[in-house]
Design a protein around this motif. Structure first.
Motif, PDB file in Angstrom:
ATOM      1  N   PRO A  20       0.794  -1.231   0.000  1.00  0.00           N
ATOM      2  CA  PRO A  20       0.000   0.000   0.000  1.00  0.00           C
ATOM      3  C   PRO A  20       0.827   1.282   0.000  1.00  0.00           C
ATOM      4  O   PRO A  20       0.341   2.327  -0.416  1.00  0.00           O
ATOM      5  N   HIS A  21       2.068   1.214   0.510  1.00  0.00           N
ATOM      6  CA  HIS A  21       2.894   2.423   0.550  1.00  0.00           C
ATOM      7  C   HIS A  21       4.017   2.331  -0.490  1.00  0.00           C
ATOM      8  O   HIS A  21       4.556   1.249  -0.740  1.00  0.00           O
ATOM      9  N   ALA A  22       4.398   3.484  -1.025  1.00  0.00           N
ATOM     10  CA  ALA A  22       5.490   3.521  -2.001  1.00  0.00           C
ATOM     11  C   ALA A  22       6.838   3.409  -1.320  1.00  0.00           C
ATOM     12  O   ALA A  22       7.825   2.986  -1.939  1.00  0.00           O
ATOM     13  N   SER A  23       6.900   3.801  -0.020  1.00  0.00           N
ATOM     14  CA  SER A  23       8.166   3.677   0.706  1.00  0.00           C
ATOM     15  C   SER A  23       7.909   3.519   2.200  1.00  0.00           C
ATOM     16  O   SER A  23       6.820   3.829   2.692  1.00  0.00           O
ATOM     17  N   TYR A  24       8.949   3.035   2.894  1.00  0.00           N
ATOM     18  CA  TYR A  24       8.844   2.721   4.327  1.00  0.00           C
ATOM     19  C   TYR A  24       9.995   3.370   5.091  1.00  0.00           C
ATOM     20  O   TYR A  24      11.100   3.514   4.569  1.00  0.00           O
ATOM     21  N   ASP A  25       9.717   3.710   6.359  1.00  0.00           N
ATOM     22  CA  ASP A  25      10.764   4.273   7.223  1.00  0.00           C
ATOM     23  C   ASP A  25      11.682   3.172   7.745  1.00  0.00           C
ATOM     24  O   ASP A  25      12.838   3.442   8.076  1.00  0.00           O
ATOM     25  N   VAL A  26      11.129   1.980   7.840  1.00  0.00           N
ATOM     26  CA  VAL A  26      11.907   0.833   8.328  1.00  0.00           C
ATOM     27  C   VAL A  26      11.575  -0.383   7.473  1.00  0.00           C
ATOM     28  O   VAL A  26      10.399  -0.662   7.215  1.00  0.00           O
ATOM     29  N   VAL A  27      12.609  -1.077   7.028  1.00  0.00           N
ATOM     30  CA  VAL A  27      12.425  -2.414   6.446  1.00  0.00           C
ATOM     31  C   VAL A  27      13.136  -3.368   7.385  1.00  0.00           C
ATOM     32  O   VAL A  27      14.307  -3.146   7.740  1.00  0.00           O
ATOM     33  N   TYR A  28      12.418  -4.409   7.810  1.00  0.00           N
ATOM     34  CA  TYR A  28      12.983  -5.360   8.776  1.00  0.00           C
ATOM     35  C   TYR A  28      12.889  -6.766   8.203  1.00  0.00           C
ATOM     36  O   TYR A  28      11.873  -7.133   7.602  1.00  0.00           O
TER      37      TYR A  28
ATOM     38  N   LEU B 259      15.286  -2.708  -1.595  1.00  0.00           N
ATOM     39  CA  LEU B 259      15.588  -1.700  -0.572  1.00  0.00           C
ATOM     40  C   LEU B 259      15.684  -0.314  -1.215  1.00  0.00           C
ATOM     41  O   LEU B 259      15.201   0.672  -0.650  1.00  0.00           O
ATOM     42  N   ASP B 260      16.290  -0.269  -2.383  1.00  0.00           N
ATOM     43  CA  ASP B 260      16.433   1.017  -3.070  1.00  0.00           C
ATOM     44  C   ASP B 260      15.057   1.618  -3.391  1.00  0.00           C
ATOM     45  O   ASP B 260      14.839   2.816  -3.275  1.00  0.00           O
ATOM     46  N   ARG B 261      14.132   0.746  -3.748  1.00  0.00           N
ATOM     47  CA  ARG B 261      12.780   1.182  -4.126  1.00  0.00           C
ATOM     48  C   ARG B 261      11.935   1.524  -2.906  1.00  0.00           C
ATOM     49  O   ARG B 261      11.175   2.492  -2.921  1.00  0.00           O
ATOM     50  N   LEU B 262      12.050   0.725  -1.836  1.00  0.00           N
ATOM     51  CA  LEU B 262      11.057   0.803  -0.759  1.00  0.00           C
ATOM     52  C   LEU B 262      11.534   1.483   0.527  1.00  0.00           C
ATOM     53  O   LEU B 262      10.709   1.833   1.372  1.00  0.00           O
TER      54      LEU B 262
END
Ligand SMILES: C[S@@+](CC[C@H](N)C(=O)[O-])C[C@H]1O[C@@H](n2cnc3c(N)ncnc32)[C@H](O)[C@@H]1O
Length: 239
Positions: free
Chosen positions: A124-132, A152-155
């Motif tokens: 739902p989101h184009a990017s995230y503050d944290v990827v875990y 990671l580059d995209r999100l």
């Protein structure tokens, strides 16, 4: 058609077929999760000790958007949601996600679970503050690190954090060189082990916040910790 390779993605797909077919759409993992009472360390309903510590230190701003890659039955995703984060969680296994939904309901936590491959699921989101990622990367074939870094580059938003847990070299997992995995046709041997320097190398475009062995945590602890794992936290350079 005998001649099909014309793009980088075609090469990556071809290597998938050679080494680690993702084409079972999580059926292997569905069977893995079918019996919940098995003595599998990460079946416990507790968050990673490193993740809990970083949250306690205030590393992640309140309300941050978090993406959990290979979330399994959702122990980290549910914990993040109970702490007020906006959480999307992805896994190949529908069985794991059904378990995760039960855990989220029991904790009165709101997690958006998505069924699919991390590389092509719609989010739902184009990017995230944290990827875990706790335990997903080490099950990916070496060539899929290219796709992973692109993901990671995209999100991952500029200034955002990327947290990782993987097998620690010398403790658990295959230490064969990448080339040998393909040449010898041995598959992924149950998962790939990484050294701290290998993680630094793979994620060299990121700023290291911390890389260390996971601390052991016993049954009485509120968090999960196994010393055969390595933990890492990186930050993406702000724009
Ligand atoms: C070792 S388990 C860890 C589960 C969970 N993160 C935890 O720590 O409890 C690895 C998980 O990654 C998932 N997985 C592996 N490859 C994946 C892919 N390409 N896309 C989505 N999920 C994947 C598996 O289905 C499995 O649930």
């Amino acid at each position: 058609m005998k001649r099909t390779v014309t793009t980088t993605e075609d090469v990556l797909d071809l290597l998938d077929e050679l080494i680690a077919p993702l084409t079972d759409h999580g059926n292997w993992w569905d069977r893995f999760y079918a019996e919940r009472n098995r003595d599998v360390p990460f079946f416990v309903d507790k968050p990673d000790e490193n993740l809990a510590a970083h949250l306690d230190q205030g590393l992640i701003p309140p309300g941050a958007r978090v993406l959990d890659l290979g979330c399994g039955p959702g122990r980290n995703a549910v914990h993040l949601a109970t702490r007020g984060f906006d959480v999307d969680a992805v896994d190949l296994s529908a069985t794991a996600l059904a378990w995760g939904k039960e855990r989220a309901a029991a904790a009165d936590a709101s997690v958006r679970f998505h069924h699919g491959n991390i590389f092509d699921v719609q989010l739902p989101h184009a990017s995230y503050d944290v990827v875990y990622d706790s335990g997903c990367l080490h099950h990916l074939a070496p060539h899929r690190r290219i796709s992973y870094l692109a993901l990671l580059d995209r999100l991952l938003a500029p200034g955002g954090h990327f947290g990782l847990v993987c097998f620690a070299a010398g403790e658990m997992g295959s230490e064969r060189p990448d080339a040998e995995l393909y040449r010898e046709g041995v598959g992924l041997e149950g998962g790939l082990a990484f050294t701290e320097d290998e993680l630094r190398h793979v994620f060299r475009e990121f700023t290291e916040v911390e890389i260390r062995p996971m601390a052991a945590r016993g049954a009485e602890s509120a968090t999960f910790g196994q010393p055969f794992l390595l933990t890492a936290m990186f930050r993406r350079t702000p724009r």
